[in-house]
Design an enzyme around this catalytic site. Structure first.
Site, mmCIF file in Angstrom:
data_model
loop_
_atom_site.group_PDB
_atom_site.id
_atom_site.type_symbol
_atom_site.label_atom_id
_atom_site.label_comp_id
_atom_site.label_asym_id
_atom_site.label_seq_id
_atom_site.Cartn_x
_atom_site.Cartn_y
_atom_site.Cartn_z
ATOM 1 N N PHE A 245 0.802 -1.220 0.000
ATOM 2 C CA PHE A 245 0.000 0.000 0.000
ATOM 3 C C PHE A 245 0.835 1.270 0.000
ATOM 4 C CE2 PHE A 245 0.669 -0.473 4.620
ATOM 5 C CZ PHE A 245 0.968 0.838 4.988
ATOM 6 N N CYS B 184 9.646 1.232 3.516
ATOM 7 C CA CYS B 184 10.620 0.237 3.972
ATOM 8 C C CYS B 184 12.028 0.798 4.017
ATOM 9 C CB CYS B 184 10.566 -1.009 3.092
ATOM 10 S SG CYS B 184 11.155 -0.736 1.408
#
Length: 500
Positions: free
Chosen positions: A150, A282
């Site tokens: 997402f 990330c």
């Protein structure tokens, strides 16, 4: 009336038939604005069948044909940057400038795919033995799938499918059901660019769709970006079914700050890397490791900058950070901050009570800064995926590297120092796939590959760059021996003088 996001299969919109839909919210308001169709196993089969049918011609198409489509696609993406970014902001919540940056990074890989001709060149060795030549080529795999997260609903898909289709494969994309609209627009623009029907398909869904792709016999390879537990599952399941897998997992990225560093630059970097995109990436820096006596000054500088960040709706030009993707995720992120003091941390900034006037139902959280965090605390061990920065204190460079290398994650890392020798040692000694030297988020440019080590990557291939090309192709070596034409059988005249 709530908008419905349907599948894109075989070059057209296909309404969902499973009867199952997922809610898509505007994170700034908390309101459900859209529903997304969730695929059944039969719909997975239909998407893969469309891709398989398209591969019969796309897989043998010329490089010139494929790159011509990609050049037109690149131009259309460039023209529609703002439209794609607007969809990202509406469903993900990130500020518009951040969303535009995401599109720009995805475009880098489209540009790499436009130049795929040189990446796919083979090799030839002549006369390896008497009249024997050996050549090697790379060929496409067939139908490949991508399962994307997402947090970058346009960029991560563009890290996958442009290279895959440039190499001659066809693609089934399963984007996140939390913010699905950008993926459909990417596919529609590809069709407008002339991409044949079925080469790129978008299949929306949940675990049913994921498992359907992982177990489908006609899917040759799977690319994934997401959390470590799911990456491990994707890798194990798809590998057991004989598929190629590149599964990029979670991270706990560290930034080592040495006593000689420019602390203003380090603080600027820490704030942008920890809190940009609300920490939902990330490659976020979530742990700053301060070496020696600089800790107090560095924390003070980070706090001073963090307190000035403007939080608000992503479509407000004044906003520098938007909301989190869902209320449940916001509550989970907040729990790490509320429990930090009990686990020994000093809570310098607590953003858990933050709200935005006029948008009280949005998924808001402020910036949190935790100092003197221990390595056994939950806030340090877990990937929080939110605007929470932990500061750890160590006495020496060696202590800092040892602390960082003990982490099970090895995605990205950074060092801030003025000393070239220290930086050189760091880049050799640190156990991570991507290293920044005075660069807080060392995401490689498109022609180098992106990927981590340890629990941040499952599979042998990093994503995009040379690794991406190798992942989406397989090698073939041909050994050839031809008789000399002078030795042609009697009665066959090739115009060569006879040797005998």
């Amino acid at each position: 009336m709530t908008k419905t996001v349907n599948h894109w299969i075989g070059g057209k919109t296909v309404e969902g038939t499973s009867g199952k839909y997922g809610p898509v919210t505007d994170p700034a308001t908390g309101a459900v604005t859209t529903q997304v169709a969730l695929a059944s196993t039969e719909e997975v089969d239909a998407a893969v069948a469309a891709a398989k049918a398209a591969y019969a011609t796309w897989g043998t198409s010329s490089l010139a044909q494929r790159t011509a489509v990609l050049f037109r696609y690149r131009a259309l993406l460039d023209a529609h940057r703002d439209d794609i970014a607007t969809l990202i902001t509406a469903e993900h919540g990130k500020v518009h400038s951040d969303a535009l940056g995401e599109v720009a990074r995805g475009l880098e890989i489209v540009e790499l795919a436009c130049g795929i001709t040189t990446q796919l060149k083979g090799e030839l060795s002549t006369q390896v033995s008497n009249r024997v030549d050996v050549s090697s080529i790379r060929q496409s795999l067939g139908v490949v799938a991508g399962i994307t997260p997402f947090n970058f609903p346009a960029m991560v898909p563009m890290w996958m499918f442009p290279l895959a289709i440039a190499c001659g494969n066809t693609f089934v994309l399963k984007p996140s059901e939390k913010d699905p609209s950008a993926a459909n627009l990417l596919a529609e623009l590809a069709a407008e660019a002339g991409l044949p029907d079925g080469v790129l398909n978008v299949l929306h869904g949940d675990k049913v769709a994921v498992d359907g792709l992982l177990n489908h016999p006609d899917v040759a390879a799977v690319s994934f970006v997401g959390s470590t537990p799911i990456a491990r599952y994707i890798h194990a399941t798809a590998s057991a079914n004989g598929k190629r897998v590149q599964a990029l997992g979670g991270a706990k990225n560290h930034m080592l700050v040495l006593p000689d560093a420019d602390l203003d630059a380090a603080a600027d970097a820490a704030v942008s890397a920890a809190y940009g995109s609300a920490g939902e990436r990330c490659m976020a820096i979530s742990a700053v490791v301060a070496v020696g006596a600089i800790g107090d000054e560095l924390v003070a500088k980070i706090r001073e900058r963090a307190e000035k960040i403007t939080i608000g709706p992503g479509n407000d030009p004044a906003s520098e950070m938007g909301p989190l993707i869902t209320a449940a995720h916001r509550d989970k992120v907040a729990s790490y901050v509320t429990g930090a003091a009990a686990q020994g941390a000093e809570v310098v900034l607590d953003g858990t009570g933050h709200t935005v006037e006029g948008f009280e139902d949005g998924h808001w959280i402020g910036l949190s800064l935790l100092d003197k965090v221990s390595t056994d605390s939950d806030a340090y061990k877990d990937e929080i995926f939110g605007p929470v920065l932990c500061v750890l204190r160590v006495g020496t460079y060696e202590d800092g590297v040892a602390l960082m290398n003990a982490s099970p994650f090895g995605n990205g890392t950074a060092i801030f120092t003025r000393d070239g020798g220290a930086a050189r040692r760091f880049q050799l000694e640190i156990q991570a796939g991507m290293v920044g030297v005075n660069v807080p988020i060392p995401v490689p440019v498109g022609y180098h590959s992106f990927g981590g080590w340890k629990d941040s990557l499952f599979g042998d291939h990093h994503i995009y760059g040379n690794d991406g090309v190798h992942f989406y192709t397989r090698g073939k070596v041909t050994t050839t021996r031809w008789p000399d034409p002078a030795d042609a059988p009697a009665g066959v005249d090739l115009g060569f003088p006879r040797n005998h």
